[in-house]
Design an enzyme around this catalytic site. Structure first.
Site, mmCIF file in Angstrom:
data_model
loop_
_atom_site.group_PDB
_atom_site.id
_atom_site.type_symbol
_atom_site.label_atom_id
_atom_site.label_comp_id
_atom_site.label_asym_id
_atom_site.label_seq_id
_atom_site.Cartn_x
_atom_site.Cartn_y
_atom_site.Cartn_z
ATOM 1 N N HIS A 18 0.838 -1.205 0.000
ATOM 2 C CA HIS A 18 0.000 0.000 0.000
ATOM 3 C C HIS A 18 0.874 1.258 0.000
ATOM 4 C CE1 HIS A 18 -2.911 -2.842 2.258
ATOM 5 N NE2 HIS A 18 -3.356 -2.728 1.034
ATOM 6 N N LYS A 42 -18.916 -7.483 8.134
ATOM 7 C CA LYS A 42 -17.713 -8.312 8.225
ATOM 8 C C LYS A 42 -17.053 -8.112 9.584
ATOM 9 C CE LYS A 42 -13.820 -8.801 5.213
ATOM 10 N NZ LYS A 42 -13.170 -8.126 4.094
ATOM 11 N N ARG A 91 -1.138 -6.302 -8.533
ATOM 12 C CA ARG A 91 -0.039 -7.206 -8.209
ATOM 13 C C ARG A 91 0.182 -8.246 -9.290
ATOM 14 N NH1 ARG A 91 -2.482 -8.162 -2.315
ATOM 15 N NH2 ARG A 91 -4.289 -7.742 -3.604
ATOM 16 N N SER A 129 -2.506 -8.261 2.803
ATOM 17 C CA SER A 129 -2.885 -8.060 4.204
ATOM 18 C C SER A 129 -3.373 -9.370 4.808
ATOM 19 C CB SER A 129 -3.985 -7.003 4.314
ATOM 20 O OG SER A 129 -3.509 -5.764 3.889
#
Ligand code: ADP
Length: 152
Positions: A18, A42, A91, A129
């Site tokens: 990030h 969540k 990515r 993450s």
């Protein structure tokens, strides 16, 4: 006119991946808002407050950087804060497929908001993450994957 970009995500936690996007985007914009999405359905491992504090610690001396929370559509948040750009990272081809559809859909919803992609340097393209959270849950040391200001 001020060029404002929103970098939306979960940042749970904020990683070197990030940081690489933010650092490369900073010279291109007048202001970058890191927007932490709140998903009430969540159960999150880190609270949104601690995620915000970690990012603020990394960019404490940079007046071009702000951290905010948001709920709902990213394009609606962009309109609210006067941003015409969304930042996202790529990515690999999996990210590309997923991000391409979201970017097109966001343009359908609001064609004044452009998504800008940053390709990750290869040395950190494997970072995520979720893998970092798994290492933490299992008692491992994640310091090499995080900005030095974040001590987990
Ligand atoms: P989300 O849940 O919205 O994907 P993340 O916090 O996981 O939120 O990611 C936010 C953005 O950062 C995404 O565009 C993601 O592709 C990008 N990103 C995550 N990890 C990396 C990395 N290692 N290198 C570059 N970009 C990354």
């Amino acid at each position: 006119m001020n060029k404002i970009a929103v970098f939306p995500g979960s940042f749970s936690p904020f990683t070197l991946g990030h940081k690489s996007i933010v650092d490369r985007a900073l010279p291109l914009f007048d202001k970058i808002i890191i927007a932490i999405g709140i998903n009430s359905e969540k159960k999150e491992y880190f609270s949104v407050e601690e995620r915000k504090q970690w990012i603020q610690k990394v960019y404490k001396s940079n007046s071009k950087l702000e951290v905010q929370f948001y709920e709902g559509l990213t394009v609606d948040f962009c309109e609210k804060v006067g941003a015409n750009y969304i930042l996202r990272g790529l990515r690999d081809s999996h990210d590309f497929k997923y991000e391409k559809n979201i970017a097109h859909t966001n343009t359908d919803l609001n064609d004044e908001v452009e998504t800008i992609f940053f390709i990750t340097p290869t040395e950190i393209s494997h970072l995520s993450s979720s893998i970092i959270r798994d290492i933490i849950k299992n008692g491992g040391d994640v310091s090499q994957f995080l900005p030095k200001e974040i001590d987990l």
